[in-house]
Design a protein around this motif. Structure first.
Motif: not given
Length: 400
Positions: A130-154
């Motif tokens: 996914a990274a080689e294909a230029g994606l931030v993450s394979s689950i990045q579509a769900v990030y806008p639904l998170l209250d705190d994306e940084t804390a959730a990803r960590r």
């Protein structure tokens, strides 16, 4: 049923311009604008297979949504989707195919499809491609639904870094859920764990973790099948030794077997003298002729769609209970979202405790519904989903 009850929302077929290999993405349903479902890679993967798996993901999301406890949970349901690539993951060209598939599906992954490892792929490989294909993450579509994306990803990254006795937490949670499903069935039947023997097809991520948890609960694993055949021992296999001796695809090095361990044909696990069979490898593993060889009392579907419908009908008529995949192997998907949304922390103790609570409750609910309705556990699970999907549609919308 109308076509909207059975047809997926979106179905895509991709052809790799380098190898001619084909890949598929099926979105069965969007909830809150997002669909969740892993990506598998296997020789012979078809659009029909991926379509069935996507519907299964819709069901798993619905089964883990309890409208009555909704306010207590940070994680709310997503829709169901699945990806598949028709390629042997051992093929030297497989990784390039995977990267190109992600490049082709980049708009989908960025916008509405969250995915991860499934049959034939590890999460590390999915992340790298996914990274080689230029994606931030394979689950990045769900990030806008998170209250705190940084804390959730960590939090999720920390959880993926956890190991328990040499195996990653992300590999173990699914097997924990499968094992707890089996244990719930044993408890309901009043069968002591020490009297239960198990045969497992597949010693990869799901099968290996399931075998570990069942053994540690006191059950005896008497047969394990991989691509080289079946390893059996009526007195019980040394599961931990087999786990240490397997390669990245779940194949066990036969040089490590004990003198009393037997090497049998690949399909010998079906007729093992065991109370529980755990198909944890490929789909469509048990057909109508196969079921005649089964003497087990329970089949616990760790793999997706391993028991064909006619085989299940015949097994049910013989008194064999099939615990369905949409219930049994749903723990991995749920754990991802519990962790990302913050319902559990990045620790093995919290993860296992939540998976065990949720899976035991789900199995109990399913078996109770089956008894009440006079149906199979699979029909009962479908009935629960049919009750919940309209509630989800009214609460969250059908496409957003």
């Amino acid at each position: 049923m109308t076509s909207t009850d059975t047809d997926p929302l979106l179905s895509l077929t991709w052809t790799d311009h380098v190898t001619g290999r084909r890949g598929f993405l099926v979105v069965d349903r969007l909830v809150r604008g997002v669909a969740s479902g892993g990506l598998r890679m296997r020789e012979g993967c078809t659009l029909a297979e991926v379509t069935g798996l996507a519907r299964g993901m819709t069901m798993k999301e619905a089964l883990h949504y309890d409208p009555e406890r909704h306010p207590q949970h940070r994680y709310l349901p997503l829709g169901g989707a699945k990806g598949g690539i028709d390629c042997d993951p051992r093929d030297p060209a497989a990784y390039g195919v995977l990267v190109r598939f992600f490049r082709a599906m980049k708009p989908s992954v960025e916008s509405f499809w969250t995915t991860g490892e499934d049959l034939g792929l590890t999460q590390d490989l999915v992340d790298r491609a996914a990274a080689e294909a230029g994606l931030v993450s394979s689950i990045q579509a769900v990030y806008p639904l998170l209250d705190d994306e940084t804390a959730a990803r960590r939090r999720l990254a920390d959880a993926f870094a956890v190991e328990v006795d040499g195996i990653g937490l992300d590999e173990l949670v699914g097997g924990c859920g499968v094992a707890e499903s089996a244990l719930a069935a044993l408890d309901r039947a009043g069968l002591p764990y020490r009297e239960a023997r198990v045969a497992v097809q597949g010693l990869g991520t799901m099968g290996g973790a399931t075998a570990r948890f069942l053994t540690r609960a006191g059950l005896s694993v008497v047969a394990v099948a991989d691509v080289k055949g079946t390893i059996a021992n009526p007195a019980g296999l040394d599961v931990e030794a087999l786990l240490r001796a397997r390669d990245g695809h779940g194949t066990v090095d036969r040089a490590t077997l004990r003198p009393a361990d037997l090497e049998l044909p690949g399909d010998a696990w079906l007729s093992a003298d065991a109370e529980i069979l755990v198909p944890a490898a490929v789909s469509y593993a048990i057909d109508a002729p196969d079921q005649e060889r089964i003497s087990a009392r329970w089949i616990v579907e760790a793999a997706n769609m391993p028991v064909l419908p006619e085989a299940e009908r015949l097994l049910t008529a013989r008194g064999v209970t099939v615990l369905p995949d949409v219930v049994v192997n749903s723990g991995t998907n749920a754990w991802w979202w519990w962790t990302l949304f913050g319902d559990v922390g990045p620790s093995a103790e919290e993860a296992f405790a939540q998976v065990r609570r949720a899976m035991r409750a789900l199995v109990e609910r399913t078996l109770t519904r089956a008894e009440r309705d006079g149906t199979t556990p699979r029909a009962a699970a479908h009935a629960i989903v049919a009750d919940r999907l309209p509630v989800m549609g009214e609460r969250f919308g059908w496409y957003r």
